[in-house]
Motif scaffolding. Structure first.
Motif, PDB file in Angstrom:
ATOM      1  N   ASN A  89      -0.399  -3.617  -5.973  1.00  0.00           N
ATOM      2  CA  ASN A  89      -0.034  -2.295  -5.473  1.00  0.00           C
ATOM      3  C   ASN A  89      -1.312  -1.502  -5.197  1.00  0.00           C
ATOM      4  N   VAL A  90      -1.518  -1.129  -3.940  1.00  0.00           N
ATOM      5  CA  VAL A  90      -2.775  -0.533  -3.491  1.00  0.00           C
ATOM      6  C   VAL A  90      -2.608   0.972  -3.317  1.00  0.00           C
ATOM      7  N   ALA A  91      -3.622   1.727  -3.758  1.00  0.00           N
ATOM      8  CA  ALA A  91      -3.592   3.185  -3.612  1.00  0.00           C
ATOM      9  C   ALA A  91      -4.935   3.681  -3.092  1.00  0.00           C
TER      10      ALA A  91
ATOM     11  N   ILE B 182       0.854  -1.189   0.000  1.00  0.00           N
ATOM     12  CA  ILE B 182       0.000   0.000   0.000  1.00  0.00           C
ATOM     13  C   ILE B 182       0.889   1.239   0.000  1.00  0.00           C
ATOM     14  N   GLY B 183       0.735   2.078  -1.019  1.00  0.00           N
ATOM     15  CA  GLY B 183       1.461   3.334  -1.063  1.00  0.00           C
ATOM     16  C   GLY B 183       0.839   4.328  -0.094  1.00  0.00           C
ATOM     17  N   VAL B 184       1.662   4.894   0.787  1.00  0.00           N
ATOM     18  CA  VAL B 184       1.148   5.815   1.795  1.00  0.00           C
ATOM     19  C   VAL B 184       1.926   7.128   1.746  1.00  0.00           C
ATOM     20  N   SER B 185       1.193   8.219   1.961  1.00  0.00           N
ATOM     21  CA  SER B 185       1.792   9.555   1.908  1.00  0.00           C
ATOM     22  C   SER B 185       1.764  10.267   3.243  1.00  0.00           C
ATOM     23  N   GLY B 186       0.959   9.749   4.179  1.00  0.00           N
ATOM     24  CA  GLY B 186       0.690  10.466   5.414  1.00  0.00           C
ATOM     25  C   GLY B 186      -0.657  11.140   5.368  1.00  0.00           C
TER      26      GLY B 186
END
Length: 328
Positions: A176-178, A49-53
């Protein structure tokens, strides 16, 4: 930084068939899935999982964790954060760390080896000036990424993340999760629930992108985060921003630029980016100058330089309009 360090809106009708939804009793919000995603998850593929905050990746990670637990997924799980360097809010990485701790996943932090986002903009400008001086182009090219030319996303996020995942999980299939939601923009409203991802696919190995909260509205996002007891990024809670990405993002609304400028952590970055506007004569967002967001933060010399840059930009555009079409 070590690239492997672990550590309101309207609610539209769902476009996902009922059979393709899984409900979490904790949030009562649908998680969109497709047969392709189900097939890979059933084989215990890697889930990254792509995380940005930001709020959407937080809610996405919480909802995805619950769904994977419900279906008995036993494969590797990892959060991955692409650190963009000096352009990041200071709380972005700590926010990702809080999320990782809350859901019990490992966190990978990756970054572009050739330099951060600010270095990419400044380097792009230097290279474009050299090309112009060598007559390799007839118009100066702006230093900034744009909504139609988002190398900030492709080079500093997607490329770096997919390369890191393939290196860490050789020979394994990856989803790949967004935390993309249709409600965010017209472009995202047309995005699929899942799609093949060429940059994660190798010979005989499948890579997919998956947007499990694509149908959610903002209330579902905040309800899920609150239900998990997770603390939101301070950009929302302290500075009133509506989104978290770069502190000063090419996609930001004026109010979010002002919110970023109100944070003392971002002042040095603000001045550095305005200096690039002044040197290049290209406004940060089309015809909207970052310098106009918080001019009181700028030294007098830079304010004077910006006024000259605005005049020069108008003159440059007028001269460029006179170029014969065949040269372009």
């Amino acid at each position: 930084m070590d690239p492997w360090r672990p550590i309101q809106f309207m609610q539209g009708r769902s476009l996902v068939a009922p059979a393709m939804q899984s409900r979490s009793s904790a949030t009562d919000s649908p998680v969109a899935v497709t047969p392709e995603v189900r097939a890979l998850l059933a084989k215990d593929c890697v889930v990254a999982i792509g995380v940005s905050g930001g709020k959407d990746s937080d809610a996405c990670a919480i909802a995805t964790t619950r769904y994977l637990d419900q279906i008995g997924h036993a494969g590797p799980r990892v959060l991955i954060h692409a650190d963009l360097g000096r352009v990041e809010w200071r709380d972005s990485l700590p926010s990702c760390e809080r999320l990782a701790k809350a859901i019990g996943w490992d966190l990978m932090v990756v970054s572009r080896k050739a330099g951060d986002m600010l270095s990419r903009w400044e380097g792009r400008w230097a290279n474009n000036v050299a090309r112009y001086a060598d007559l390799q182009c007839v118009k100066l090219i702006l230093p900034w990424s744009t909504p139609s030319m988002r190398f900030c996303t492709s080079e500093l996020k997607v490329d770096v993340i997919t390369a890191a995942l393939k290196k860490r999980y050789p020979g394994q299939e990856i989803v790949n999760v967004a935390g993309i939601r249709r409600q965010e923009s017209a472009a995202r409203s047309k995005m699929p629930v899942s799609a093949p991802m060429a940059k994660l696919s190798r010979k005989g190995i499948i890579g997919l992108s998956w947007n499990p909260i694509i149908e959610w509205d903002l209330s579902q996002v905040f309800r899920t985060i609150a239900g998990a007891g997770l603390t939101l990024h301070e950009a929302y809670t302290r500075y009133g921003a509506s989104r978290v990405s770069c502190a000063f993002c090419i996609m930001s609304a004026a109010a979010d630029l002002a919110a970023a400028a109100s944070c003392a952590d971002n002042h040095d970055l603000y001045v550095r980016m305005v200096e690039l506007e002044a040197v290049s004569t290209f406004a940060f967002q089309g015809n909207r100058w970052l310098a106009d967001v918080a001019p009181s933060l700028l030294p007098a010399e830079i304010r004077e330089h910006i006024e000259l840059a605005k005049v020069a930009a108008t003159e440059r555009q007028a001269m460029e309009a006179m170029l014969p079409g065949h040269l372009l």
